[in-house]
Structures are given as structure tokens and as C-alpha cells.
Write a protein that holds these residues in place. Structure first.
Motif, mmCIF file in Angstrom:
data_model
loop_
_atom_site.group_PDB
_atom_site.id
_atom_site.type_symbol
_atom_site.label_atom_id
_atom_site.label_comp_id
_atom_site.label_asym_id
_atom_site.label_seq_id
_atom_site.Cartn_x
_atom_site.Cartn_y
_atom_site.Cartn_z
ATOM 1 N N ALA A 110 0.825 -1.207 0.000
ATOM 2 C CA ALA A 110 0.000 0.000 0.000
ATOM 3 C C ALA A 110 0.861 1.259 0.000
ATOM 4 C CB ALA A 110 -0.941 -0.003 1.198
ATOM 5 N N LEU A 111 1.954 1.236 0.750
ATOM 6 C CA LEU A 111 2.826 2.403 0.832
ATOM 7 C C LEU A 111 3.464 2.738 -0.504
ATOM 8 C CD1 LEU A 111 4.589 1.852 4.286
ATOM 9 C CD2 LEU A 111 2.876 3.576 3.721
ATOM 10 N N THR A 112 3.721 1.723 -1.329
ATOM 11 C CA THR A 112 4.301 2.008 -2.650
ATOM 12 C C THR A 112 3.226 2.382 -3.665
ATOM 13 O OG1 THR A 112 4.255 -0.347 -3.274
ATOM 14 C CG2 THR A 112 6.265 0.489 -2.245
ATOM 15 N N GLN A 113 2.104 1.712 -3.648
ATOM 16 C CA GLN A 113 1.087 1.932 -4.675
ATOM 17 C C GLN A 113 0.342 3.246 -4.520
ATOM 18 O OE1 GLN A 113 0.931 -0.169 -7.378
ATOM 19 N NE2 GLN A 113 2.769 -0.844 -6.297
ATOM 20 N N CYS A 114 0.408 3.863 -3.356
ATOM 21 C CA CYS A 114 -0.298 5.131 -3.149
ATOM 22 C C CYS A 114 0.253 6.232 -4.042
ATOM 23 C CB CYS A 114 -0.214 5.558 -1.691
ATOM 24 S SG CYS A 114 1.438 6.095 -1.186
ATOM 25 N N ARG A 115 1.431 6.026 -4.608
ATOM 26 C CA ARG A 115 2.007 7.036 -5.505
ATOM 27 C C ARG A 115 1.138 7.250 -6.748
ATOM 28 N NH1 ARG A 115 6.525 2.539 -6.360
ATOM 29 N NH2 ARG A 115 5.375 1.169 -7.782
ATOM 30 N N LEU A 146 2.563 7.459 4.495
ATOM 31 C CA LEU A 146 1.946 7.322 3.187
ATOM 32 C C LEU A 146 2.357 8.412 2.204
ATOM 33 C CD1 LEU A 146 -0.036 5.242 2.007
ATOM 34 C CD2 LEU A 146 -1.874 6.832 2.504
ATOM 35 N N GLY A 147 2.450 9.655 2.691
ATOM 36 C CA GLY A 147 2.740 10.749 1.774
ATOM 37 C C GLY A 147 1.534 11.154 0.951
ATOM 38 N N ARG A 148 0.383 10.647 1.296
ATOM 39 C CA ARG A 148 -0.889 10.976 0.666
ATOM 40 C C ARG A 148 -1.933 11.144 1.765
ATOM 41 N NH1 ARG A 148 1.799 11.610 -3.246
ATOM 42 N NH2 ARG A 148 1.487 10.818 -5.372
ATOM 43 N N PRO A 149 -2.953 11.954 1.526
ATOM 44 C CA PRO A 149 -4.028 12.049 2.521
ATOM 45 C C PRO A 149 -4.820 10.754 2.592
ATOM 46 C CG PRO A 149 -4.638 13.221 0.528
ATOM 47 C CD PRO A 149 -3.202 12.821 0.354
ATOM 48 N N ILE A 150 -5.347 10.470 3.765
ATOM 49 C CA ILE A 150 -6.198 9.300 3.979
ATOM 50 C C ILE A 150 -7.600 9.776 4.349
ATOM 51 C CG2 ILE A 150 -6.673 7.390 5.563
ATOM 52 C CD1 ILE A 150 -3.812 6.745 5.704
ATOM 53 N N LEU A 151 -8.586 9.186 3.722
ATOM 54 C CA LEU A 151 -9.967 9.419 4.114
ATOM 55 C C LEU A 151 -10.408 8.233 4.946
ATOM 56 C CD1 LEU A 151 -12.408 11.352 3.794
ATOM 57 C CD2 LEU A 151 -13.204 9.827 1.967
ATOM 58 N N VAL A 152 -10.575 8.456 6.252
ATOM 59 C CA VAL A 152 -10.967 7.397 7.184
ATOM 60 C C VAL A 152 -12.491 7.330 7.242
ATOM 61 C CG1 VAL A 152 -10.748 6.518 9.529
ATOM 62 C CG2 VAL A 152 -8.867 7.830 8.515
ATOM 63 N N VAL A 153 -13.029 6.162 6.911
ATOM 64 C CA VAL A 153 -14.477 5.981 6.829
ATOM 65 C C VAL A 153 -14.942 5.142 8.021
ATOM 66 C CG1 VAL A 153 -16.405 5.202 5.403
ATOM 67 C CG2 VAL A 153 -14.287 6.024 4.319
ATOM 68 N N PRO A 154 -15.797 5.680 8.892
ATOM 69 C CA PRO A 154 -16.255 4.919 10.061
ATOM 70 C C PRO A 154 -17.320 3.903 9.679
ATOM 71 C CG PRO A 154 -17.242 7.084 10.070
ATOM 72 C CD PRO A 154 -16.306 7.059 8.900
ATOM 73 N N PRO A 155 -17.582 2.933 10.543
ATOM 74 C CA PRO A 155 -18.619 1.936 10.259
ATOM 75 C C PRO A 155 -19.982 2.584 10.047
ATOM 76 C CG PRO A 155 -17.284 1.287 12.155
ATOM 77 C CD PRO A 155 -16.907 2.693 11.830
ATOM 78 N N GLY A 156 -20.721 2.061 9.085
ATOM 79 C CA GLY A 156 -22.078 2.521 8.854
ATOM 80 C C GLY A 156 -22.216 3.722 7.948
ATOM 81 N N VAL A 157 -21.106 4.364 7.576
ATOM 82 C CA VAL A 157 -21.162 5.516 6.664
ATOM 83 C C VAL A 157 -21.063 4.999 5.235
ATOM 84 C CG1 VAL A 157 -20.034 7.644 5.927
ATOM 85 C CG2 VAL A 157 -20.208 7.101 8.359
ATOM 86 N N GLU A 158 -22.085 5.250 4.431
ATOM 87 C CA GLU A 158 -22.158 4.682 3.090
ATOM 88 C C GLU A 158 -21.761 5.660 1.995
ATOM 89 O OE1 GLU A 158 -26.112 3.202 2.664
ATOM 90 O OE2 GLU A 158 -25.815 1.559 4.103
ATOM 91 N N THR A 159 -21.899 6.965 2.253
ATOM 92 C CA THR A 159 -21.580 7.969 1.242
ATOM 93 C C THR A 159 -20.968 9.197 1.905
ATOM 94 O OG1 THR A 159 -23.769 9.001 1.387
ATOM 95 C CG2 THR A 159 -23.482 7.258 -0.259
#
Length: 282
Positions: A110-115, A146-159
Motif C-alpha cells: 500500500a505504501l508504494t502503490q499510493c504514488r 503514506l505521503g498521501r491524505p487518507i480518508l478514514v471511513v467509520p462503520p455505517g457511513v455509506e456515502t
């Protein structure tokens, strides 16, 4: 997931990336990422990785039976094929999809492919959720390197409509990077607040952040809490509820030591407990 105030000149994401596993919640995460890719719109990249595990007999010979190795490789390849099939089936609605996989440690892959992407979409598990399995990676495993932003999605959030955002502001390079990384969401938001908490809230540049955002056509307002006796995350969540926000933007603070992640308290709480999506950058 309607987006508003779109513009051909507005900041945008060209590609999202989401790690795929075969454990609990895998399909929901892919579906969320596909819907987001469709709404933005942009390419969606799915990745899968797993390591070969061999039995250890403790004889000290260091020899590995060729048949055992081939069988173990076959199991991993079968799991990667299942992950690809799941990804392609669930992500069918995305404008464009790409799949990448490897027989490798999932976190390292994951750390390499995030580029190849602008934003990484990762779900966090709830306290009662089952484990994601060997192919899964958690947000805390990646966010610091990572060097990229992460969008953390909590349980139950669909959109994620990103109609209302709270920026948890602290005058650090991590927070500045998070604000910049979140621009494709912020330019579409109907309400944006820059929340500063603590003794330095008045002098830590929240108004400058509002001015910076104004240059991008974003009407943000500063919310200052210099005399707050509340824990920072509690103040963030109070503002989220008051504003009806569906997105938090924050810097990720901490450092690594011997492959153990040491987070600041706010970062850890946001990673583990936030009830709405949280975009984090380090």
C-alpha cells in the motif's frame, strides 16, 4: 452523492486508491470508494496483497519443502483472485477502475502503490467488528508514512456528500497539508469552519486559513475556543454536531519507532472513534 459549486478550474482528485481485503466490511468499503469516485468523478484503483505463510517445525534446518511452498503460493493467489473479483463487481459503477496486486506484505504494498493516487480511502473497524484478516491494513498502519491524505471511513457511513466540513486547525505543517489536500472537497462544501482550540487559538492563524480558502472561492469562518476546558476531540465533535458536518479535516501527529506507531492523543481518537469521515494528512 451530489456535489455543488463544481468548476472546471476547481481543485480535483484524479484518482482514489482503496486497499481490498476479504474480511468483515470489505464490500462496504469498496462500494463507498466507488460511489465517491463516481461523484467526483475520478479513477478508482483497488489494491490487494498478501504474504506467503509457511508452517514452522522448529527443526532449525531452514529448509522449506517445495510442495508446501507451492501450495502456500496457490492459496495466496486464490485469495488475490477473490479480492479482484470482489473489487471489480462492487466498483462497477466507478468511471474507471484499475486493479493491482502482489504477493507481498499488505502494508508495504500500500505504501508504494499510493504514488498512483491523490487520496487513499480506508475504513476503520468498529469496537465490535470482526478482524479484516491478513490482507487488511488499518488507517493507523499507513497515515504516518503514506505521503498521501487518507480518508478514514467509520462503520455505517455509506456515502460522503462533503456538504459541511470542520477543519481541526493547529498551526503545523501537518494541518496545513491537510487543508491543501482537502481542497477538492472544500470547494464543493456549503459550510466550512476552521476550529482552533486552546490558549493559542486566537494567534495560531485560523483567520489566515480562512483567507487562504477564500482565494479558492471557499467561504470559511473561524471558530475560536481559547478558553475551552474540553478535550480537543470533544470540541471538534461539538462543532460537528452544531454544524451538521459530514467531514473532518485534520493533520496527523506522531512518529514511528521500531515499526510501532506513536500517535498524538487527538490523532489516535480521530482514527479510532470519529463518527463521520475524516481526511488526515501527515
Amino acid at each position: 452523492m451530489p456535489m455543488t459549486r463544481s468548476s472546471t478550474e476547481a481543485p480535483r482528485y484524479a484518482g482514489l486508491l482503496t486497499p481490498v481485503h476479504l474480511g468483515a466490511g470489505a464490500e462496504a468499503t469498496i462500494r463507498f470508494a466507488a460511489r465517491l469516485a463516481q461523484a467526483l468523478p475520478c479513477r478508482l484503483i483497488g489494491i490487494g496483497a498478501d504474504e506467503i505463510e509457511l508452517p514452522y517445525y522448529g527443526d532449525g534446518t531452514g529448509m522449506v519443502d517445495a510442495v508446501l511452498l507451492e501450495n502456500a503460493r496457490g492459496v495466496v493467489q486464490e485469495d488475490l483472485a477473490k479480492a479482484e473479483a470482489l473489487f471489480r463487481r462492487v466498483a462497477e459503477g466507478a468511471p474507471a477502475v484499475d486493479w493491482r496486486c502482489a504477493i507481498e506484505q499488505p502494508r508495504g504494498f500500500a505504501l508504494t502503490q499510493c504514488r498512483a493516487a491523490d487520496l487513499v480511502v480506508l475504513a476503520r473497524q468498529g469496537p465490535d467488528d470482526e478482524a479484516v484478516g491478513r490482507m487488511g491494513v488499518a488507517p493507523g498502519d499507513l497515515v504516518m508514512e503514506l505521503g498521501r491524505p487518507i480518508l478514514v471511513v467509520p462503520p455505517g457511513v455509506e456515502t460522503l456528500a462533503a456538504k459541511s466540513a470542520v477543519i481541526a486547525w493547529k498551526d503545523t505543517c501537518e494541518a496545513r497539508r491537510a487543508v491543501h489536500d482537502a481542497l477538492p472537497f472544500l470547494v464543493r462544501a456549503e459550510a466550512v469552519s476552521v476550529l482552533a482550540v486552546g490558549e493559542e487559538a486566537i494567534e495560531n492563524g485560523a483567520q489566515d486559513v480562512c483567507g487562504y480558502l477564500a482565494q479558492h472561492g471557499i467561504a470559511a469562518r473561524a471558530v475560536l475556543r481559547p478558553d475551552s476546558a474540553e478535550y480537543v476531540v470533544d470540541e471538534i465533535m461539538t462543532q460537528v454536531r452544531h454544524q451538521g458536518a459530514d467531514l473532518i479535516v485534520a493533520g496527523a501527529y506522531g512518529h514511528s519507532r521500531m515499526r510501532e506507531w506513536i500517535f498524538g492523543g487527538v490523532t489516535q481518537d480521530l482514527l479510532e472513534t470519529t463518527p463521520i469521515c475524516c481526511l488526515m494528512s501527515h
